[in-house]
Design a protein around this motif. Structure first.
Motif, PDB file in Angstrom:
ATOM      1  N   ALA A  23       4.043  -1.670  10.863  1.00 25.73           N
ATOM      2  CA  ALA A  23       3.786  -2.887  10.098  1.00 25.73           C
ATOM      3  C   ALA A  23       2.347  -2.873   9.605  1.00 25.73           C
ATOM      4  CB  ALA A  23       4.024  -4.105  10.982  1.00 25.73           C
ATOM      5  N   GLY A  24       2.026  -3.854   8.782  1.00 30.01           N
ATOM      6  CA  GLY A  24       0.672  -3.949   8.253  1.00 30.01           C
ATOM      7  C   GLY A  24      -0.213  -4.793   9.149  1.00 30.01           C
ATOM      8  N   ASN A  25      -1.093  -5.582   8.548  1.00 28.39           N
ATOM      9  CA  ASN A  25      -1.949  -6.482   9.335  1.00 28.39           C
ATOM     10  C   ASN A  25      -1.187  -7.758   9.587  1.00 28.39           C
ATOM     11  OD1 ASN A  25      -4.210  -4.719   9.123  1.00 28.39           O
ATOM     12  ND2 ASN A  25      -5.447  -6.557   9.466  1.00 28.39           N
ATOM     13  N   VAL A  26      -0.701  -7.892  10.799  1.00 22.58           N
ATOM     14  CA  VAL A  26       0.226  -8.965  11.108  1.00 22.58           C
ATOM     15  C   VAL A  26      -0.551 -10.208  11.526  1.00 22.58           C
ATOM     16  CG1 VAL A  26       2.172  -9.615  12.540  1.00 22.58           C
ATOM     17  CG2 VAL A  26       1.897  -7.239  11.824  1.00 22.58           C
ATOM     18  N   ILE A  27      -0.206 -11.339  10.906  1.00 24.56           N
ATOM     19  CA  ILE A  27      -0.892 -12.589  11.240  1.00 24.56           C
ATOM     20  C   ILE A  27       0.143 -13.668  11.501  1.00 24.56           C
ATOM     21  CG2 ILE A  27      -3.035 -11.998  10.052  1.00 24.56           C
ATOM     22  CD1 ILE A  27      -2.139 -13.463   7.628  1.00 24.56           C
ATOM     23  N   PRO A  56      -2.888  -4.772   4.233  1.00 29.03           N
ATOM     24  CA  PRO A  56      -1.543  -5.277   3.905  1.00 29.03           C
ATOM     25  C   PRO A  56      -1.167  -6.435   4.827  1.00 29.03           C
ATOM     26  CG  PRO A  56      -1.374  -3.213   5.149  1.00 29.03           C
ATOM     27  CD  PRO A  56      -2.836  -3.573   5.099  1.00 29.03           C
ATOM     28  N   TRP A  57      -1.565  -7.650   4.484  1.00 27.26           N
ATOM     29  CA  TRP A  57      -1.334  -8.823   5.336  1.00 27.26           C
ATOM     30  C   TRP A  57       0.124  -9.219   5.331  1.00 27.26           C
ATOM     31  CZ3 TRP A  57      -5.847  -9.800   7.640  1.00 27.26           C
ATOM     32  CH2 TRP A  57      -7.010  -9.395   6.964  1.00 27.26           C
ATOM     33  N   GLU A  58       0.648  -9.596   6.474  1.00 27.08           N
ATOM     34  CA  GLU A  58       2.014 -10.119   6.491  1.00 27.08           C
ATOM     35  C   GLU A  58       2.203 -11.053   7.677  1.00 27.08           C
ATOM     36  OE1 GLU A  58       4.943  -6.979   6.908  1.00 27.08           O
ATOM     37  OE2 GLU A  58       3.506  -5.723   7.962  1.00 27.08           O
ATOM     38  N   HIS A  59       3.058 -12.035   7.463  1.00 31.44           N
ATOM     39  CA  HIS A  59       3.349 -12.961   8.552  1.00 31.44           C
ATOM     40  C   HIS A  59       4.129 -12.236   9.632  1.00 31.44           C
ATOM     41  CE1 HIS A  59       4.934 -16.353  10.805  1.00 31.44           C
ATOM     42  NE2 HIS A  59       3.835 -16.977  10.386  1.00 31.44           N
ATOM     43  N   VAL A  60       3.877 -12.598  10.885  1.00 31.53           N
ATOM     44  CA  VAL A  60       4.513 -11.920  12.034  1.00 31.53           C
ATOM     45  C   VAL A  60       6.039 -11.878  11.901  1.00 31.53           C
ATOM     46  CG1 VAL A  60       4.474 -14.032  13.447  1.00 31.53           C
ATOM     47  CG2 VAL A  60       4.560 -11.817  14.571  1.00 31.53           C
ATOM     48  N   THR A  93      -2.825   0.532   2.671  1.00 31.81           N
ATOM     49  CA  THR A  93      -1.606  -0.148   2.243  1.00 31.81           C
ATOM     50  C   THR A  93      -0.395   0.712   2.588  1.00 31.81           C
ATOM     51  OG1 THR A  93      -1.662   0.808   0.028  1.00 31.81           O
ATOM     52  CG2 THR A  93      -2.767  -1.283   0.303  1.00 31.81           C
ATOM     53  N   LEU A  94       0.771   0.060   2.624  1.00 31.55           N
ATOM     54  CA  LEU A  94       2.006   0.756   2.992  1.00 31.55           C
ATOM     55  C   LEU A  94       2.969   0.774   1.807  1.00 31.55           C
ATOM     56  CD1 LEU A  94       2.847  -0.802   6.488  1.00 31.55           C
ATOM     57  CD2 LEU A  94       2.197   1.575   6.035  1.00 31.55           C
TER      58      LEU A  94
END
Ligand SMILES: NC(=O)c1ccc[n+]([C@@H]2O[C@H](COP(=O)([O-])OP(=O)(O)OC[C@H]3O[C@@H](n4cnc5c(N)ncnc54)[C@H](O)[C@@H]3O)[C@@H](O)[C@H]2O)c1
Length: 359
Positions: free
Chosen positions: A197-201, A235-239, A308-309
């Motif tokens: 996954a990317g940067n999980v927030i 690459p931000w993404e919601h958990v 980035t992915l």
């Protein structure tokens, strides 16, 4: 709760490592809500404010176990006792900066821990599916603009990233040696995949040196928000994005064990790939207060600038795609941190999962 998995998880025995952590707590809640019998295996939660603690998910699941994944014998005993059918392996030392301070521990937990989990899977006949969580940082980072594809070489500059690159190599080796799809149904009955996954927030993350927890701590203390690497692109993404992907993948692996046992990127769309500064600006906008300060630290330890992915593979072969853009993602993150002090956090998480699925 809306069920996007068509009742698949109802009654399934699912073991989650790292369930006291940020991603693991959300995954455990979602699986529990789907009717799965969840067994969680981790170290203690970090703080009283963790999503695991506030949501009380540990009291709802079938078993809430404290054990160290570096203890291979203990892993086998737990697996044999609980006979899981599906394993999500998330337990890790997941922080880049901490890995510079504790490189040996990081390798022991991430690499040997993953190997012990795969060895426990090997001796537990009930396990049909193993989803091993690594990271976008497992790829050899060339600071390139285009996203990394699943076929790109593994690597890693810092101990955390390289330990996850090493995990990927170990997973590949165990798949070839012990869980080879060619031998499925003859020598074994296990499907193993790795996911990045990317940067999980998301709500309930309080980890040190992660940008969202750092911001929330500053906001709650009424302090200026210092931004260490404002120009870093992630690459931000919601958990809930990668978790939905892991759950969808496990379902596919269960039904088609030899077709999906590979590596998969679960990143955001290109328009959610943003700088740290842009993300924090959006967060402050949602809170309607907070002061940002560019505190670029030229002497800081090395961290990738551009990462980035490429997610074409999951889109075309799995039919998975992100549901939220960056603004929607930050709005959902802010929602949790605004409400966790005054509301029932389990219900808050379930409400957010429903909201997410409804998109
Ligand atoms: N958060 C992100 O941005 C992100 C991005 C990509 C990948 N990941 C990966 O996702 C996984 C979960 O990350 P997270 O952000 O939830 O981390 P976290 O630090 O919140 O949770 C880590 C979990 O692992 C457990 N753990 C750590 N060491 C252990 C040990 N020796 N034995 C047993 N359990 C142990 C902890 O108790 C905790 O439950 C990790 O594998 C991480 O590398 C995270």
């Amino acid at each position: 709760m809306i069920d996007i998995f068509n009742n698949f998880y109802k009654g399934k025995k699912v073991l989650v490592t790292g369930h006291t952590g940020f991603k693991g707590s959300w995954l455990s809640i979602w699986l529990h809500e789907q009717g799965a019998e969840v067994v969680g295996l981790s170290l203690d939660s970090y703080s009283e404010k963790d999503n695991f603690v506030l949501s009380g998910i540990g009291r709802r699941i079938k078993a809430d176990i404290r054990a160290d994944i570096r203890d291979g014998q203990r892993m086998k005993e737990i697996f044999i006792k609980y006979q899981p059918e599906i394993v999500f392996h998330l337990a890790a030392q997941p922080l880049v900066r901490l890995s510079y301070e504790q490189p040996v521990d990081t390798y022991e937990v991430n690499v040997m821990g993953t190997i012990h989990i795969m060895e426990a899977i090997r001796v537990t006949k009930s396990v049909k599916v193993g989803v091993m969580i690594t990271t976008d940082k497992c790829y050899d980072n060339k600071e390139q603009i285009q996203g990394y594809k699943e076929t790109d070489p593994f690597g890693g500059y810092d101990p955390y990233s390289s330990s996850k690159g090493a995990c990927e190599i170990a997973i590949q080796s165990w798949r070839r040696s012990f869980f080879n799809p060619i031998d499925y149904g003859k020598k074994h009955a296990v499907s193993i995949a790795s996911v990045r996954a990317g940067n999980v927030i998301g709500g309930g993350d309080w980890a040190k040196d992660r940008i969202i927890p750092d911001c929330i701590r500053a906001l709650e203390a009424g302090k200026v928000i210092n931004i260490r690497s404002p120009k870093a692109v992630r690459p931000w993404e919601h958990v809930l994005e990668p978790l939905s992907g892991y759950m969808m993948l496990a379902q596919k692996m269960w039904n088609y064990p030899t077709e999906y046992c590979e590596g998969w990127n679960f990143g955001p769309e290109n328009d959610s790939v943003s700088t740290v500064w842009e993300v924090v600006t959006e967060l402050v906008k949602n809170f309607e207060f907070g002061v940002l300060k560019d505190s670029s630290d030229l002497n800081a330890v090395h961290e990738a600038n551009l990462l980035t992915l490429d997610i074409n593979k999951v889109k075309t072969r799995l039919g998975w795609k992100p549901r939220l853009n960056m603004q929607q993602c930050i709005a959902l993150v802010a929602d949790w941190y605004k409400r966790y002090k005054t509301e029932d956090v389990y219900n808050l998480c379930v409400e957010e999962i429903d909201k997410f699925i409804g998109r």
